[in-house]
Design a protein around this motif. Structure first.
Motif, PDB file in Angstrom:
ATOM      1  N   UNK A  82     -73.225  -8.809 -13.797  1.00 55.49           N
ATOM      2  CA  UNK A  82     -74.225  -9.857 -13.985  1.00 55.49           C
ATOM      3  C   UNK A  82     -73.530 -11.107 -14.509  1.00 55.49           C
ATOM      4  N   UNK A  83     -73.425 -12.127 -13.638  1.00 57.46           N
ATOM      5  CA  UNK A  83     -72.653 -13.324 -13.967  1.00 57.46           C
ATOM      6  C   UNK A  83     -73.402 -14.604 -13.623  1.00 57.46           C
ATOM      7  N   UNK A  84     -74.689 -14.620 -13.779  1.00 62.17           N
ATOM      8  CA  UNK A  84     -75.516 -15.780 -13.431  1.00 62.17           C
ATOM      9  C   UNK A  84     -75.137 -16.980 -14.302  1.00 62.17           C
ATOM     10  N   UNK A  85     -74.558 -18.061 -13.724  1.00 60.93           N
ATOM     11  CA  UNK A  85     -74.206 -19.228 -14.522  1.00 60.93           C
ATOM     12  C   UNK A  85     -75.422 -19.969 -15.063  1.00 60.93           C
ATOM     13  N   UNK A  86     -76.615 -19.646 -14.559  1.00 62.60           N
ATOM     14  CA  UNK A  86     -77.838 -20.227 -15.083  1.00 62.60           C
ATOM     15  C   UNK A  86     -78.357 -19.531 -16.322  1.00 62.60           C
ATOM     16  N   UNK A  87     -77.735 -18.416 -16.711  1.00 61.83           N
ATOM     17  CA  UNK A  87     -78.123 -17.709 -17.937  1.00 61.83           C
ATOM     18  C   UNK A  87     -77.093 -18.026 -19.011  1.00 61.83           C
ATOM     19  N   UNK A  88     -77.524 -18.804 -19.993  1.00 66.25           N
ATOM     20  CA  UNK A  88     -76.671 -19.195 -21.110  1.00 66.25           C
ATOM     21  C   UNK A  88     -77.233 -18.610 -22.393  1.00 66.25           C
ATOM     22  N   UNK A  89     -76.336 -18.182 -23.268  1.00 67.04           N
ATOM     23  CA  UNK A  89     -76.733 -17.580 -24.535  1.00 67.04           C
ATOM     24  C   UNK A  89     -76.221 -18.487 -25.651  1.00 67.04           C
ATOM     25  N   UNK A  90     -77.167 -19.073 -26.384  1.00 61.55           N
ATOM     26  CA  UNK A  90     -76.832 -20.021 -27.464  1.00 61.55           C
ATOM     27  C   UNK A  90     -76.905 -19.296 -28.805  1.00 61.55           C
ATOM     28  N   UNK A  91     -75.809 -19.329 -29.544  1.00 54.81           N
ATOM     29  CA  UNK A  91     -75.744 -18.696 -30.851  1.00 54.81           C
ATOM     30  C   UNK A  91     -75.818 -19.750 -31.954  1.00 54.81           C
ATOM     31  N   UNK A  92     -76.229 -19.319 -33.126  1.00 55.61           N
ATOM     32  CA  UNK A  92     -76.413 -20.210 -34.262  1.00 55.61           C
ATOM     33  C   UNK A  92     -75.148 -20.892 -34.741  1.00 55.61           C
ATOM     34  N   UNK A  93     -73.975 -20.358 -34.365  1.00 52.10           N
ATOM     35  CA  UNK A  93     -72.710 -20.953 -34.804  1.00 52.10           C
ATOM     36  C   UNK A  93     -72.191 -22.028 -33.852  1.00 52.10           C
ATOM     37  N   UNK A  94     -72.985 -22.366 -32.811  1.00 55.83           N
ATOM     38  CA  UNK A  94     -72.584 -23.395 -31.860  1.00 55.83           C
ATOM     39  C   UNK A  94     -71.994 -22.869 -30.566  1.00 55.83           C
ATOM     40  N   UNK A  95     -71.706 -21.578 -30.505  1.00 55.66           N
ATOM     41  CA  UNK A  95     -71.202 -21.013 -29.254  1.00 55.66           C
ATOM     42  C   UNK A  95     -72.334 -20.972 -28.228  1.00 55.66           C
ATOM     43  N   UNK A  96     -72.013 -21.390 -27.002  1.00 56.57           N
ATOM     44  CA  UNK A  96     -72.946 -21.294 -25.883  1.00 56.57           C
ATOM     45  C   UNK A  96     -72.193 -20.551 -24.775  1.00 56.57           C
ATOM     46  N   UNK A  97     -72.588 -19.313 -24.581  1.00 56.75           N
ATOM     47  CA  UNK A  97     -71.854 -18.385 -23.725  1.00 56.75           C
ATOM     48  C   UNK A  97     -72.504 -18.286 -22.347  1.00 56.75           C
ATOM     49  N   UNK A  98     -71.681 -18.414 -21.307  1.00 59.56           N
ATOM     50  CA  UNK A  98     -72.165 -18.126 -19.960  1.00 59.56           C
ATOM     51  C   UNK A  98     -72.168 -16.614 -19.781  1.00 59.56           C
ATOM     52  N   UNK A  99     -73.240 -16.099 -19.197  1.00 60.57           N
ATOM     53  CA  UNK A  99     -73.390 -14.653 -19.015  1.00 60.57           C
ATOM     54  C   UNK A  99     -72.248 -14.061 -18.192  1.00 60.57           C
ATOM     55  N   UNK A 100     -71.697 -12.943 -18.673  1.00 57.95           N
ATOM     56  CA  UNK A 100     -70.754 -12.114 -17.920  1.00 57.95           C
ATOM     57  C   UNK A 100     -70.905 -10.710 -18.466  1.00 57.95           C
ATOM     58  N   UNK A 101     -71.676  -9.892 -17.781  1.00 59.82           N
ATOM     59  CA  UNK A 101     -71.994  -8.566 -18.308  1.00 59.82           C
ATOM     60  C   UNK A 101     -71.853  -7.499 -17.232  1.00 59.82           C
ATOM     61  N   UNK A 102     -71.329  -6.369 -17.637  1.00 58.38           N
ATOM     62  CA  UNK A 102     -71.217  -5.202 -16.770  1.00 58.38           C
ATOM     63  C   UNK A 102     -72.182  -4.151 -17.305  1.00 58.38           C
ATOM     64  N   UNK A 103     -73.076  -3.687 -16.442  1.00 54.71           N
ATOM     65  CA  UNK A 103     -74.037  -2.651 -16.831  1.00 54.71           C
ATOM     66  C   UNK A 103     -73.527  -1.291 -16.362  1.00 54.71           C
ATOM     67  N   UNK A 104     -73.351  -0.390 -17.307  1.00 53.03           N
ATOM     68  CA  UNK A 104     -72.887   0.957 -17.021  1.00 53.03           C
ATOM     69  C   UNK A 104     -74.046   1.947 -17.116  1.00 53.03           C
ATOM     70  N   UNK A 105     -73.985   2.984 -16.313  1.00 55.20           N
ATOM     71  CA  UNK A 105     -74.905   4.123 -16.426  1.00 55.20           C
ATOM     72  C   UNK A 105     -74.228   5.136 -17.348  1.00 55.20           C
ATOM     73  N   UNK A 106     -75.018   5.736 -18.261  1.00 52.26           N
ATOM     74  CA  UNK A 106     -74.424   6.651 -19.236  1.00 52.26           C
ATOM     75  C   UNK A 106     -75.398   7.765 -19.593  1.00 52.26           C
ATOM     76  N   UNK A 107     -74.843   8.811 -20.187  1.00 52.31           N
ATOM     77  CA  UNK A 107     -75.673   9.904 -20.699  1.00 52.31           C
ATOM     78  C   UNK A 107     -75.292  10.163 -22.152  1.00 52.31           C
ATOM     79  N   UNK A 108     -76.268  10.598 -22.958  1.00 55.18           N
ATOM     80  CA  UNK A 108     -75.957  10.896 -24.360  1.00 55.18           C
ATOM     81  C   UNK A 108     -75.175  12.198 -24.457  1.00 55.18           C
ATOM     82  N   UNK A 109     -74.211  12.234 -25.391  1.00 60.44           N
ATOM     83  CA  UNK A 109     -73.418  13.457 -25.602  1.00 60.44           C
ATOM     84  C   UNK A 109     -73.369  13.863 -27.065  1.00 60.44           C
ATOM     85  N   UNK A 110     -74.032  13.115 -27.943  1.00 59.03           N
ATOM     86  CA  UNK A 110     -74.032  13.458 -29.364  1.00 59.03           C
ATOM     87  C   UNK A 110     -74.569  12.323 -30.200  1.00 59.03           C
ATOM     88  N   UNK A 111     -74.503  12.515 -31.514  1.00 54.97           N
ATOM     89  CA  UNK A 111     -74.967  11.507 -32.447  1.00 54.97           C
ATOM     90  C   UNK A 111     -76.447  11.651 -32.758  1.00 54.97           C
TER      91      UNK A 111
END
Length: 156
Positions: A82-111
């Motif tokens: 997921x790398x949509x340049x139209x999705x920006x994430x603005x943080x309180x410290x002044x960072x404005x991050x362009x989205x770059x995310x990898x979605x993984x499929x997973x299963x629980x194994x403990x905890x």
């Protein structure tokens, strides 16, 4: 730290960083997905976060899920990039991050389920219970793709 997601917002500030990140689509025996309610903006989301130097990208999803939910997981596949340049994430410290995310499929194994400083609630949620939850559109897309069991990863 506060967080504001801007999606196709012409008034959004300009991005000043890109940080590879991951999310984990973890399901239980009943087919429910593991979600957290984020402490920084109140939205519901898949557990995840930024990639650290010196770690494999799949290990980022494992570490972030454990930190935010208390669960140990095993990565079993990839849902998409997921790398949509139209999705920006603005943080309180002044960072404005362009989205770059990898979605993984997973299963629980403990905890054991628990909250953290990044999650005010942790819950298993059925697909038909997602409608009333505040979830940003980009995250909702990742969740929908996870439930859809697409034959090929999404690239977008």
């Amino acid at each position: 730290m506060s967080r504001i997601d801007h999606i196709n917002d012409p008034d959004a500030p300009a991005p000043n960083s890109v940080v590879p990140s991951t999310v984990a689509f973890v399901t239980d025996e009943q087919g429910r997905v593991l979600l957290i309610q984020r402490s920084d903006n109140g939205d519901w989301a898949l557990p995840g976060g930024g990639h650290d130097l010196g770690e494999h990208i799949a290990d980022t999803a494992i570490r972030e899920t454990q930190e935010e939910t208390g669960l140990d997981i095993e990565i079993i596949g990839i849902i998409g990039l997921y790398t949509d340049p139209g999705h920006l994430i603005e943080y309180g410290d002044g960072e404005v991050r362009q989205q770059f995310s990898i979605a993984f499929r997973a299963k629980p194994v403990g905890g054991m389920l628990r909250t953290s400083s990044e999650s005010t609630q942790v819950a298993w949620v059925a697909s038909n219970d997602l409608g009333g939850l505040p979830i940003n559109p980009s995250m909702r897309m990742r969740i929908e793709h996870g439930f859809a069991n697409r034959p090929e990863p999404y690239i977008g």
